[in-house]
Design an enzyme around this catalytic site. Sequence first.
Site, PDB file in Angstrom:
ATOM      1  CG  HIS A 100      -1.708  -1.052   1.596  1.00 36.77           C
ATOM      2  ND1 HIS A 100      -1.267  -2.157   2.265  1.00 36.77           N
ATOM      3  CD2 HIS A 100      -3.032  -1.235   1.391  1.00 36.77           C
ATOM      4  CE1 HIS A 100      -2.279  -2.994   2.435  1.00 36.77           C
ATOM      5  NE2 HIS A 100      -3.359  -2.459   1.927  1.00 36.77           N
ATOM      6  CG  ASP A 103       1.876  -0.916   3.318  1.00 36.78           C
ATOM      7  OD1 ASP A 103       1.046  -0.548   4.155  1.00 36.78           O
ATOM      8  OD2 ASP A 103       1.640  -1.766   2.422  1.00 36.78           O
ATOM      9  CD  GLU A 231      -7.699  -8.673  -0.564  1.00 38.44           C
ATOM     10  OE1 GLU A 231      -6.751  -8.114  -1.150  1.00 38.44           O
ATOM     11  OE2 GLU A 231      -7.664  -9.019   0.624  1.00 38.44           O
ATOM     12  CG  HIS A 268     -10.655 -11.491   3.065  1.00 34.03           C
ATOM     13  ND1 HIS A 268     -10.245 -10.463   2.257  1.00 34.03           N
ATOM     14  CD2 HIS A 268      -9.984 -11.333   4.232  1.00 34.03           C
ATOM     15  CE1 HIS A 268      -9.364  -9.710   2.901  1.00 34.03           C
ATOM     16  NE2 HIS A 268      -9.174 -10.240   4.096  1.00 34.03           N
ATOM     17  CG  ASP A 306      -4.374 -10.929   7.505  1.00 32.23           C
ATOM     18  OD1 ASP A 306      -5.177 -11.492   6.733  1.00 32.23           O
ATOM     19  OD2 ASP A 306      -4.305  -9.681   7.626  1.00 32.23           O
TER      20      ASP A 306
END
Length: 436
Positions: A100, A103, A231, A268, A306
């Site tokens: 991103h 980040d 996503e 997800h 995650d």
Amino acid sequence: MQEYYPNVPQVKFEGPKSDNPLAFKFYNPDEIVAGKKMKDHLKFSAAYWHTICASGADMFGLPTADKTWGKSDPMALAEAKVGAFFEILEKLQLEFFAFHDRDIAPEGANLAESNRRLDKIVDLIEAAMKKSGKKLLWGTANLFSNPRYMHGAGTSCNPDAFAFAAAQVKKALEITVRLNGSGYTFWGGREGYETLLNTNMGLELDNMARFLRLTTEYGRSIGFKGAYYIEPKPKEPTKHQYDFDAATVIGFLRKYGFDMKLNLEANHGTLAGHTFQHELRVARTEGFFGSVDANIGDLLLGWDTDQFPNDVYDTSLAMYEILKAGGFTTGGLNFDAKARRASYQPEDVFISHVMGMDAMALGLRIADKLIQDGRLDKFVEERYAGYRSGIGKKILSGSVTIEELEKYAIELGDVTTNTSGRQEYLEGILNQIMFG
Ligand code: XLS
Ligand code: CA
Ligand code: CA
């Protein structure tokens, strides 16, 4: 050149008998499986945000992992992270990465300053990519951390937030083009609602489409040739996310006429009440398969953990779908994953990736064997054999009328010839292939 992980050697394939935690047991990058090198099937990618940014902080506790290398100035730290991250990619033989905007460089006092900071770090990343040959799997913009996005970005009730988000994505797309990214991902960070009592759902969905139209068209206008991904995720951070699951997103993309693919995250899928295989099957059946975030969740928890994938049944069935979809083109297997909070030592960043890569490599090997074995395919083929002739063939041709079906049913008297679904037989084949 500074070495950030002096205690970690180059990670190599040592085979299933190795007891070295910093060696691959099953991932042998150049070995040919199903006609291609393993590394070209799996196209592994590391996530900048977890791998080099996640510190182990959670809602109840402070960071456990130190990823600062003694730097306190945010830009000096951002510069150090580039070096450390590329060392990780190199030592783990990871060919791709994803990030991103926020980040890689800390946000400045205003958008212009944030963009200048980005440019400075992108210079370093570009140089590191050139030197190492590493590639950008996809870029993206963080449209969820800053308080300005409390109501969402493209779906915010506040047009200032919409405008700011569009400007942020514009810059992220420019960076992605500059770094020759093969994809750009839209994850709807806070694009959802907390309560319908304050929500105009119709306007929000139309605005999400307006947002995607503006940004994706801009990307093409500056020469972005890669894939756009959405996503899906059903919940967290908002109670209901509009991009709930693969089927919902496909419906949205078709309604508004977008040429985009899906980036599917295992975690997800399970949060949406599906298996990872289900999400992949939906995408492949509908022609929307794009890329994969291979990280999983804990099935006993209802939030986004995650974790690195470790369940070989899951990775096998996922790789089965991926092979059946024809494999990755623009996409790859991104580890949007972090080691657990208590796995806080620098080596854990490597050990966790090694485990995840081996689990996916085992999945690839098993999926290939399942396809070679052919019994599953044959079974499915036979299960629908009735559609190859007679009334079945007529139904498929589209030429049958309801009156003909009625006549046929009356003559038939009843349905007497159903075959067994043989689920347990098929599950046994899977076990036999895995452990036989
Ligand atoms: C969060 C998402 C996010 C996307 C990229 O749950 O997985 O990390 O992959 O914005
Ligand atoms: Ca996630
Ligand atoms: Ca993800």
